[in-house]
Design a protein around this motif. Sequence first.
Motif, PDB file in Angstrom:
ATOM      1  N   ARG A  65      44.966  34.150  36.896  1.00  9.44           N
ATOM      2  CA  ARG A  65      43.004  34.563  37.147  1.00  9.44           C
ATOM      3  C   ARG A  65      42.070  34.645  38.515  1.00  9.44           C
ATOM      4  O   ARG A  65      41.488  35.376  38.349  1.00  9.44           O
ATOM      5  CB  ARG A  65      42.830  33.390  36.704  1.00  9.44           C
ATOM      6  N   ASP A  66      43.159  33.830  39.696  1.00  7.99           N
ATOM      7  CA  ASP A  66      42.240  32.769  40.023  1.00  7.99           C
ATOM      8  C   ASP A  66      42.629  34.447  42.055  1.00  7.99           C
ATOM      9  O   ASP A  66      41.549  34.102  42.862  1.00  7.99           O
ATOM     10  CB  ASP A  66      42.350  31.854  40.910  1.00  7.99           C
ATOM     11  N   PRO A  69      42.651  36.754  44.102  1.00 10.80           N
ATOM     12  CA  PRO A  69      41.700  37.840  44.515  1.00 10.80           C
ATOM     13  C   PRO A  69      42.493  39.670  44.025  1.00 10.80           C
ATOM     14  O   PRO A  69      42.199  40.449  43.455  1.00 10.80           O
ATOM     15  CB  PRO A  69      41.687  38.286  45.711  1.00 10.80           C
ATOM     16  N   ARG A  89      43.238  39.072  39.508  1.00 16.01           N
ATOM     17  CA  ARG A  89      42.525  39.131  39.286  1.00 16.01           C
ATOM     18  C   ARG A  89      42.060  39.324  37.423  1.00 16.01           C
ATOM     19  O   ARG A  89      41.745  40.753  37.081  1.00 16.01           O
ATOM     20  CB  ARG A  89      41.608  40.099  39.890  1.00 16.01           C
ATOM     21  N   GLU A 131      40.955  38.061  34.925  1.00 11.73           N
ATOM     22  CA  GLU A 131      39.958  37.903  33.899  1.00 11.73           C
ATOM     23  C   GLU A 131      40.372  37.354  32.332  1.00 11.73           C
ATOM     24  O   GLU A 131      39.178  36.692  31.937  1.00 11.73           O
ATOM     25  CB  GLU A 131      38.670  38.339  34.783  1.00 11.73           C
ATOM     26  N   SER A 186      43.212  43.175  33.756  1.00 10.33           N
ATOM     27  CA  SER A 186      42.521  42.819  34.959  1.00 10.33           C
ATOM     28  C   SER A 186      41.345  43.593  35.106  1.00 10.33           C
ATOM     29  O   SER A 186      41.911  44.843  34.832  1.00 10.33           O
ATOM     30  CB  SER A 186      43.483  43.025  36.324  1.00 10.33           C
ATOM     31  N   ILE A 187      40.065  43.270  34.918  1.00 11.12           N
ATOM     32  CA  ILE A 187      39.317  44.618  34.585  1.00 11.12           C
ATOM     33  C   ILE A 187      39.100  44.641  36.072  1.00 11.12           C
ATOM     34  O   ILE A 187      38.835  46.344  36.192  1.00 11.12           O
ATOM     35  CB  ILE A 187      38.161  43.285  33.821  1.00 11.12           C
ATOM     36  N   THR A 188      38.976  44.390  36.609  1.00 11.11           N
ATOM     37  CA  THR A 188      38.884  44.512  38.015  1.00 11.11           C
ATOM     38  C   THR A 188      40.101  45.784  38.777  1.00 11.11           C
ATOM     39  O   THR A 188      39.643  46.713  39.269  1.00 11.11           O
ATOM     40  CB  THR A 188      38.902  43.616  39.444  1.00 11.11           C
ATOM     41  N   HIS A 189      40.961  45.151  38.509  1.00 10.37           N
ATOM     42  CA  HIS A 189      42.075  46.547  38.854  1.00 10.37           C
ATOM     43  C   HIS A 189      43.024  47.314  37.885  1.00 10.37           C
ATOM     44  O   HIS A 189      43.450  48.338  38.349  1.00 10.37           O
ATOM     45  CB  HIS A 189      43.386  45.569  39.646  1.00 10.37           C
ATOM     46  N   ASN A 190      42.198  47.262  36.467  1.00 12.12           N
ATOM     47  CA  ASN A 190      42.477  48.062  35.457  1.00 12.12           C
ATOM     48  C   ASN A 190      44.355  47.897  35.326  1.00 12.12           C
ATOM     49  O   ASN A 190      45.037  49.183  35.363  1.00 12.12           O
ATOM     50  CB  ASN A 190      42.508  49.678  36.303  1.00 12.12           C
ATOM     51  N   ARG A 191      44.481  46.689  35.490  1.00 16.08           N
ATOM     52  CA  ARG A 191      46.057  46.121  35.017  1.00 16.08           C
ATOM     53  C   ARG A 191      46.096  45.349  34.101  1.00 16.08           C
ATOM     54  O   ARG A 191      45.356  44.608  33.642  1.00 16.08           O
ATOM     55  CB  ARG A 191      46.996  46.014  36.439  1.00 16.08           C
TER      56      ARG A 191
END
Length: 237
Positions: free
Chosen positions: A110-111, A113, A116, A118, A144-149
């Motif tokens: 989660r944490d 960077p 991520r 989330e 991971s919404i940030t990295h789409n993974r």
Amino acid sequence: MSESEQDPTADPADADANLPARLGEERLNEPVVRMGMFGVEDTPDTSGFGLLRVYQQPPLDSPRPYGSYFDEIADTLGLSDAIERVVVDRGELTFHVRRERLPEVAAKLRDDPALRFELCSGVSGVHYLEDTGRELHAVYHMLSITHNRRVRLEVSVPDADPHVPSLVGVYPTCNWHERETWDFFGIIFDGHPALTRIQMPDDWKGHPQRKDYPLGGIPVEYRGAKIPPPEERRHYQ
């Protein structure tokens, strides 16, 4: 490569390791977990598969490189002493985590960077009746919404000690998902704020998605209503 170009120091046994005959011999050396097509006992066998042997599968452990973005996640996550094994199958990455290290691994996912993850989108329970000492599995689906993974965490516990640390403190959405997994499979999530049934009635006995739970013939009575077992219900012709 021609015979003249082959490495003279190579072990000929290594070249035969993946031959079907060699793999078949290894499979036959695995323990037999049940007999017959469907594992039915004490009934006449009309399927013709009564002598079929179902062998216990060895635990999967994928070698490096894993492919795609999976190697990057594994390297960034680290915590190799918390990971029992890594499985890449059908385009999905699963970390099999030691249960006492589960909150630590989830917090890192989660944490960090570079990771991520989330969102924990769900918790699935699985009951492997023949997997002695590891009968109950809890599977966490991470996004991971940030990295789409996507990645999965899987924890295995024995039926005699079905305790897994709760991830509600890391992912609050696990509150409802862990309650459902407890309800259906009986996995106890230590530290959960209110581990109560969420699907079945409060006074329900047992956990109905376990493989050893009876499929029928159980008289059900709760909240003033009584449901007879199937053989006692009215039927129409």
